[in-house]
Scaffold this active site. Structure first.
Site, PDB file in Angstrom:
ATOM      1  CB  SER A  61      -0.980  -0.014   1.158  1.00 23.90           C
ATOM      2  OG  SER A  61      -1.908   0.831   1.352  1.00 23.90           O
ATOM      3  CG  HIS A 111      -4.567  -3.451  -0.093  1.00 19.27           C
ATOM      4  ND1 HIS A 111      -4.220  -2.655  -1.156  1.00 19.27           N
ATOM      5  CD2 HIS A 111      -4.133  -2.539   1.093  1.00 19.27           C
ATOM      6  CE1 HIS A 111      -3.724  -1.544  -0.643  1.00 19.27           C
ATOM      7  NE2 HIS A 111      -3.701  -1.534   0.421  1.00 19.27           N
ATOM      8  CG  ASP A 127      -5.955  -3.587  -3.780  1.00 20.69           C
ATOM      9  OD1 ASP A 127      -6.842  -2.804  -3.125  1.00 20.69           O
ATOM     10  OD2 ASP A 127      -4.550  -3.373  -3.701  1.00 20.69           O
TER      11      ASP A 127
END
Ligand code: NAG
Ligand code: NAG
Ligand code: NAG
Ligand code: NAG
Length: 474
Positions: free
Chosen positions: A155, A432, A407
């Site tokens: 991320s 994710h 994601d």
């Protein structure tokens, strides 16, 4: 934070580590608050966690996790991939906490009180922290003087990992940048793409599920139009704080937007506890409750609550729904909110047609005013692009960008092979940064393959670095 607090904290942190899944030792390093100027000399204490169970010295590799927007212990619990492969590489594992998160607060409880304290929260300063820390570790850990360094991140941590390699290629030999939306910025990625991916994840389960969520916004507006309706919804949804104002209703809808988004991010194939404790394939479970969109507003909202329960009360232990808290409290909303108001300005739009959200546009002026009011700062939407290159990253090397197609952040990810050494790995069944999680019997083949590919690149980076180093030594 005075020294006594610091010692107490240190003890507390070490006690807490005993019951975690992975073993680690907690250390602290004194960092400069400002790496880029010469006008102030404040320092702060950065936390980092070390696992040396596979480490044999001898210039084995260092695996660094570039901490992102939260308490670093959250990420060590959810990044098992590094632990899974460390034995094979005899690697030393380091998890470095991002400044202004967890306990690494440059000005203690004052850190967010005014811009003169909060202003040193930038990705550039964080990367410089990581560079300094690596230099210090290599100087001080016996057998690490010539260790290659591989950086991992998911991320925003994945963005940092990629940028770390781009900016400090002499310090880090390669980067695994998982679910790293380095293109989620102004005028790069279409603003509506993110919401489309979220919606598609629910549409995969059923069209009716999407329709219930799409209709819920107007149902909420209608029901909460008067005080009796606000009370009804507060009671029916077991809200911790009753709805008493329009602002509360807006916050509740904002909470819901985040719930649907978070579910898309963590639609993992097995039960997990990243943003919240959840069952396997949580979207499927949520959608099993959202089956009839033709209901009147109140029954529709009762039905929606059954789906919502999967997210906020999977444990059955949640006493009330706290619409002020969106995810694991170790993810620090305050710090990210500040970053989103300065350099991490990510525009999103929602149209309610191609997605299931309440329509809203991107209004930079209004956004800037909010930032000014809340933090006393003015956003710089093009700063990340200016500093890191946006799409123009061909000059960099040794980066794997991995993206799961479930994601929503894949919309702002690097989804093409940039060059021979900057490559993109697509995981069709991945949410994710699924690839950074520990291997699991229910993993889809695509994530097993992605991890093999990542390992292959890591090995290549390490080998070519060791070749250079041994040539230098002759
Ligand atoms: C943590 O360390 C203990 C004691 O050395 C060991 O028995 C245990 O397996 C380790 N835990 C993990 C997850 O490696
Ligand atoms: C709800 O709104 C009132 C009035 O604006 C505000 O004082 C209160 O803090 C809000 N409650 C929550 C939980 O935000
Ligand atoms: C959470 O689930 C438990 C068990 O089903 C239930 O008793 C409790 O009321 C639920 N909490 C909320 C806030 O709905
Ligand atoms: C990148 O190249 C590799 C190796 O040729 C290939 O397997 C992979 O599919 C490519 N990735 C993309 C996103 O095209």
């Amino acid at each position: 934070m005075d020294l006594q607090d610091f010692v107490k904290l240190f003890i507390l942190v070490n006690l807490l580590t005993v019951c975690k899944a992975y073993n680690y030792t907690t250390y602290f390093y004194q960092q400069k608050v400002d790496h880029f100027g010469f006008t102030m000399e404040d320092t702060f204490i950065q936390r980092y966690l070390v696992n040396d169970e596979s480490w044999e010295g001898n210039n084995g590799p260092i695996f660094l996790y570039a901490g992102n927007e939260g308490d670093i212990t959250l990420f060590i619990d959810n990044t098992g991939f590094m632990f899974d492969i460390a034995p094979e590489f005899k690697a030393l594992i380091i998890f470095a906490e991002h400044r202004y998160y967890g306990v690494s607060l440059p000005y203690g409880s004052k850190s967010f009180s005014e811009p003169k304290y909060s202003g040193y929260l930038t990705s550039e300063q964080a990367l410089a922290d990581y560079a300094e820390l690596i230099a210090y570790l290599k100087d001080n850990i016996p057998g690490a003087e010539l260790s290659p360094v591989i950086v991992f991140g998911g991320s925003y941590g994945g963005m940092l990992a990629a940028w770390f390699r781009m900016k400090y290629p002499h310090i880090v030999q390669g980067a695994i940048a998982a679910s790293a939306p380095i293109l989620q910025f102004t005028d790069i990625t279409p603003y509506e793409d993110f919401a489309k991916v979220v919606t598609a994840d629910f549409a995969k389960e059923s069209a009716e599920c999407v329709e219930v969520i799409r209709k819920s916004w107007s149902a909420i507006n209608e029901v909460t139009a008067d005080d009796a309706g606000k009370t009804w919804l507060s009671d029916t949804w077991n809200l911790c704080d009753p709805l008493v104002s329009e602002g509360n209703v807006t916050d509740l809808k904002y909470y819901l937007m985040n719930v649907w988004t978070n579910l898309a991010m963590v639609d993992y194939p097995y039960p997990a506890d990243f943003l919240a404790p959840l069952p396997a394939y949580p979207i499927k479970v949520v959608c099993s409750h959202l089956t009839d969109s033709r209901k009147d507003p109140k029954p529709l909202l009762e039905e929606l609550f059954d789906g919502l329960t999967v997210y906020f009360n999977f444990t059955g232990k949640t006493e009330c729904l706290n619409y002020k808290q969106q995810a694991d409290e170790r993810l620090n909303d305050q710090g990210w909110d500040f970053q989103a108001c300065t350099e991490m300005v990510m525009p999103f739009t929602y149209d309610g047609v191609n997605d299931f959200f309440e329509p809203s546009t991107w209004d930079l002026e209004a956004y800037s005013e909010q930032c000014k009011a809340k933090w006393g700062v003015t956003p710089r939407p093009r700063m990340a692009q200016l500093i890191y290159g946006g799409m123009e990253i061909e000059a960099s090397s040794n980066i794997v960008f991995s993206n799961g197609l479930l994601d929503p952040w894949s919309s702002g990810g690097v989804m093409w092979n940039v060059s021979e050494t900057v490559v993109s790995v697509i995981i069709p069944e991945g949410a994710h940064h699924l690839d950074l999680r520990s291997s699991h019997p229910d993993d889809p083949q695509s994530v097993i393959d992605a991890r093999l590919e990542e390992k292959h690149h890591i090995k290549k980076w390490i080998d070519s670095y060791m070749e250079l180093v041994s040539e230098d030594m002759i």
